[in-house]
Design an enzyme around this catalytic site. Structure first.
Site, PDB file in Angstrom:
ATOM      1  N   HIS A 224       0.873  -1.184   0.000  1.00 31.68           N
ATOM      2  CA  HIS A 224       0.000   0.000   0.000  1.00 31.68           C
ATOM      3  C   HIS A 224       0.904   1.225   0.000  1.00 31.68           C
ATOM      4  O   HIS A 224       1.672   1.434  -0.935  1.00 31.68           O
ATOM      5  CB  HIS A 224      -0.930  -0.056   1.205  1.00 31.68           C
ATOM      6  CG  HIS A 224      -2.034   0.963   1.187  1.00 31.68           C
ATOM      7  ND1 HIS A 224      -2.370   1.711   0.078  1.00 31.68           N
ATOM      8  CD2 HIS A 224      -2.895   1.369   2.170  1.00 31.68           C
ATOM      9  CE1 HIS A 224      -3.382   2.514   0.368  1.00 31.68           C
ATOM     10  NE2 HIS A 224      -3.716   2.335   1.636  1.00 31.68           N
ATOM     11  N   HIS A 263      -1.915  -2.110 -10.663  1.00 35.72           N
ATOM     12  CA  HIS A 263      -2.847  -1.555  -9.699  1.00 35.72           C
ATOM     13  C   HIS A 263      -4.063  -2.461  -9.609  1.00 35.72           C
ATOM     14  O   HIS A 263      -4.472  -3.075 -10.605  1.00 35.72           O
ATOM     15  CB  HIS A 263      -3.277  -0.143 -10.109  1.00 35.72           C
ATOM     16  CG  HIS A 263      -3.923   0.633  -9.002  1.00 35.72           C
ATOM     17  ND1 HIS A 263      -5.255   0.496  -8.690  1.00 35.72           N
ATOM     18  CD2 HIS A 263      -3.416   1.525  -8.111  1.00 35.72           C
ATOM     19  CE1 HIS A 263      -5.542   1.289  -7.663  1.00 35.72           C
ATOM     20  NE2 HIS A 263      -4.452   1.910  -7.293  1.00 35.72           N
ATOM     21  N   ASP A 319       2.807   5.119  -7.123  1.00 36.62           N
ATOM     22  CA  ASP A 319       4.038   4.942  -6.353  1.00 36.62           C
ATOM     23  C   ASP A 319       5.270   4.948  -7.252  1.00 36.62           C
ATOM     24  O   ASP A 319       6.328   5.454  -6.871  1.00 36.62           O
ATOM     25  CB  ASP A 319       3.978   3.636  -5.559  1.00 36.62           C
ATOM     26  CG  ASP A 319       2.822   3.616  -4.586  1.00 36.62           C
ATOM     27  OD1 ASP A 319       2.758   4.525  -3.742  1.00 36.62           O
ATOM     28  OD2 ASP A 319       1.983   2.708  -4.675  1.00 36.62           O
TER      29      ASP A 319
END
Length: 392
Positions: A224, A263, A319
């Site tokens: 996460h 994702h 990210d």
């Protein structure tokens, strides 16, 4: 009779568990909206403070309301002295996310009635937490490096003030603006793991502080919020790698992950990653950094391999692109996830209030899913307990 949908052991993928009016994702089209507004419009035209107001109150503020709200946040930036004093006694090797999670219950101790279920009280607590989160992160970084903790600067906006408290120098406006946009992009993302954790906890009528602490715990995981730090660790490892394409090919051939790729929801691209990729390229060009070039080679090689395997939906996520951006801003790798928290606390608080006061659900409901028992079973009377002396 329709066929039953398998939902066990899937991480609740595709399972709708509640209604929400806060944010929406269309993974097939790469769309993210906050309270009806496209993330692209907010990133281009809004500010983090305006976005926070939108998430908490459900509407864009007037100029007067935004000015008053911004002033309120600035007035709440300081944290109680006992929190800073306590932090000075903690191991300097402690992980920043653990420190941040530990600080939230400390803040709740200053509340006379911490479990009060009143909307205005919860709103006030939310605004205070949003204001104080950057102070906590910056204070810990300076404490662990034997530097003086700096007071907030009321003349700086939310992002600029954080950079000042962290680095001890006033940031240039362009960098502060870039960080402000990053905070907008990370502020909410529907029922992600940390938001779901926060909502599940407060569904028990636990306090807002308990919900935020739970969100921080979930965010700390490498699948996460912790993924951005893992991405930067990967980039640093490849700083002097002569054959990045070969390294990526070997990783994937060996069944290893490329951090920042893929994702759970987006199948045609993460709209937040688009902004961060452009930002990283620009910052890299300005600073002469090599991270944008390394990221490009990783991305191109990985996407070509994925396409060859028929996995064209595995694309760079937020990210993958946020890590080099933060690094080029001078932010240490282990503070990248706390910065995520500085932003996402706004979304957590909005969701907590929606959950606590059943704004769209009709009435509050305790989350209580079921599990399929697959362990030992000895019939309705249970297994026979045998004395230890007779066990083999």
């Amino acid at each position: 009779m329709s066929e039953a949908t398998r939902v066990k052991n899937t991480g609740l993928r595709g399972v709708t568990v509640a209604d929400s009016a806060i944010s929406f994702i269309d993974g097939e089209k790469g769309v993210l909206i906050y309270r009806g507004y496209r993330i692209e419009d907010l990133a281009d035209r809004s500010s983090f403070m305006e976005t926070v107001y939108l998430l908490l109150f459900g509407t864009l503020p007037t100029g007067e309301h935004l000015e008053a709200f911004t002033r309120q946040v600035k007035d709440l930036r300081r944290v109680p002295g006992y929190v800073i004093d306590s932090m000075r006694h903690w191991p300097k090797s402690a992980r920043p996310m653990d420190v941040l999670q530990a600080c939230v219950p400390l803040l709740s101790m200053a509340e006379e009635h911490g479990d009060t279920m009143d909307r205005q009280v919860c709103l006030n607590r939310s605004i205070a937490l949003i204001a104080q989160m950057p102070t906590l992160v910056a204070a810990w970084h300076r404490i662990r490096n034997d530097q003086a903790v700096l007071d907030p600067d009321p003349d700086l906006d939310h992002a600029g003030n954080f950079l000042w408290m962290l680095q001890g120098k006033k940031p240039d406006p362009a960098t502060a603006k870039d960080l402000d946009v990053c905070l907008i992009l990370h502020a909410d993302h529907t029922f992600n793991a940390s938001t779901f954790a926060a909502r599940e906890v407060v569904s028990t009528r636990a306090s807002l502080y308990a919900g935020v602490a739970a969100g921080l715990g979930a965010l700390s995981g490498s699948l996460h919020g912790g993924a951005n730090a893992k991405v930067m660790e990967m980039l640093l490892k490849l700083e002097h790698e002569p054959d990045i394409e070969g390294w990526v090919s070997a990783q994937l051939a060996g069944g290893e992950r490329i951090m920042g790729m893929g994702h759970a929801i987006y199948k045609t691209g993460d709209p937040r990653a688009v902004y961060l990729k452009r930002m990283g390229q620009r910052l890299g060009a300005q600073t002469g950094g090599k991270w944008a070039d390394i990221s490009r080679k990783i991305e191109e090689t990985a996407l070509a391999i994925f396409a060859g395997l028929g996995k064209s939906t595995i694309l760079p996520n937020v990210d993958f692109n946020s890590a080099p951006v933060y690094y080029l801003m001078g932010i240490p790798t282990d503070l990248m996830t706390p910065i995520f928290a500085i932003s996402r606390v706004a979304g957590w608080c909005a969701h907590i209030i929606e959950e606590q006061f059943a704004d769209v659900q009709g009435k509050p409901a305790l989350y209580r899913p079921q599990a399929q028992y697959v362990g030992e079973y000895c019939g309705l009377m249970g297994c026979e307990y045998s004395p230890m002396s007779t066990r083999k």
